[in-house]
Design a protein around this motif. Sequence first.
Motif, mmCIF file in Angstrom:
data_model
loop_
_atom_site.group_PDB
_atom_site.id
_atom_site.type_symbol
_atom_site.label_atom_id
_atom_site.label_comp_id
_atom_site.label_asym_id
_atom_site.label_seq_id
_atom_site.Cartn_x
_atom_site.Cartn_y
_atom_site.Cartn_z
ATOM 1 N N MET A 183 -2.781 0.879 1.487
ATOM 2 C CA MET A 183 -2.729 -0.136 0.441
ATOM 3 C C MET A 183 -1.627 0.208 -0.564
ATOM 4 O O MET A 183 -1.470 1.350 -0.953
ATOM 5 C CB MET A 183 -4.087 -0.248 -0.248
ATOM 6 C CG MET A 183 -5.176 -0.708 0.712
ATOM 7 S SD MET A 183 -6.836 -0.589 0.042
ATOM 8 C CE MET A 183 -6.775 -1.868 -1.196
ATOM 9 N N ASP A 184 -0.879 -0.816 -0.970
ATOM 10 C CA ASP A 184 0.213 -0.651 -1.933
ATOM 11 C C ASP A 184 -0.313 -0.616 -3.358
ATOM 12 O O ASP A 184 -1.455 -0.961 -3.638
ATOM 13 C CB ASP A 184 1.208 -1.810 -1.811
ATOM 14 C CG ASP A 184 1.956 -1.798 -0.492
ATOM 15 O OD1 ASP A 184 2.147 -0.700 0.072
ATOM 16 O OD2 ASP A 184 2.347 -2.883 -0.025
ATOM 17 N N ASP B 202 -4.262 -9.586 -3.041
ATOM 18 C CA ASP B 202 -3.411 -8.642 -2.308
ATOM 19 C C ASP B 202 -4.198 -7.403 -1.880
ATOM 20 O O ASP B 202 -4.021 -6.901 -0.764
ATOM 21 C CB ASP B 202 -2.212 -8.220 -3.153
ATOM 22 C CG ASP B 202 -1.225 -9.347 -3.397
ATOM 23 O OD1 ASP B 202 -1.352 -10.410 -2.753
ATOM 24 O OD2 ASP B 202 -0.339 -9.167 -4.252
ATOM 25 N N GLN C 80 -4.726 -6.327 2.018
ATOM 26 C CA GLN C 80 -4.276 -5.024 2.497
ATOM 27 C C GLN C 80 -5.436 -4.234 3.107
ATOM 28 O O GLN C 80 -5.273 -3.574 4.139
ATOM 29 C CB GLN C 80 -3.634 -4.242 1.359
ATOM 30 C CG GLN C 80 -2.325 -4.816 0.903
ATOM 31 C CD GLN C 80 -1.827 -4.178 -0.380
ATOM 32 O OE1 GLN C 80 -2.404 -3.226 -0.884
ATOM 33 N NE2 GLN C 80 -0.755 -4.718 -0.918
#
Length: 124
Positions: A79-80, A28, A32
């Motif tokens: 970005m998370d 992830d 991202q």
Amino acid sequence: MSTNPQLSFESRADWLAAYLRADQIRTDTLVQLVAGWADPDTRDEVLDALDALAAVVQGTAREGELDAAVEAVEDVASMDTARLELDAFTVRRLASELSGVQEKVCRFNPQAKVPAPREGRWTA
């Protein structure tokens, strides 16, 4: 051995520590980062932030400098937070794996903290 090694706990070979493997977080994070990099409006900002991070990593970082450089990349690339959502089955599987690891790792350290019954808080 885990039924899902990409998200698992395991003991180190000497049983003095453990490993948590969470491949989805890495995937992830890279996706991202690349999404931010691929956006023509932010590409230069992402590259500048990555260059600044590379300079910190290659040099001798002052206190807080590495964290700040990483945060700059995360901010500019939108970005998370690195976290995973787990269903009940996965929570139970991971708890079982961690319990096995805990038995091995903590048996050499009688002072290791253990969760208090029912409260889920750590006690000495």
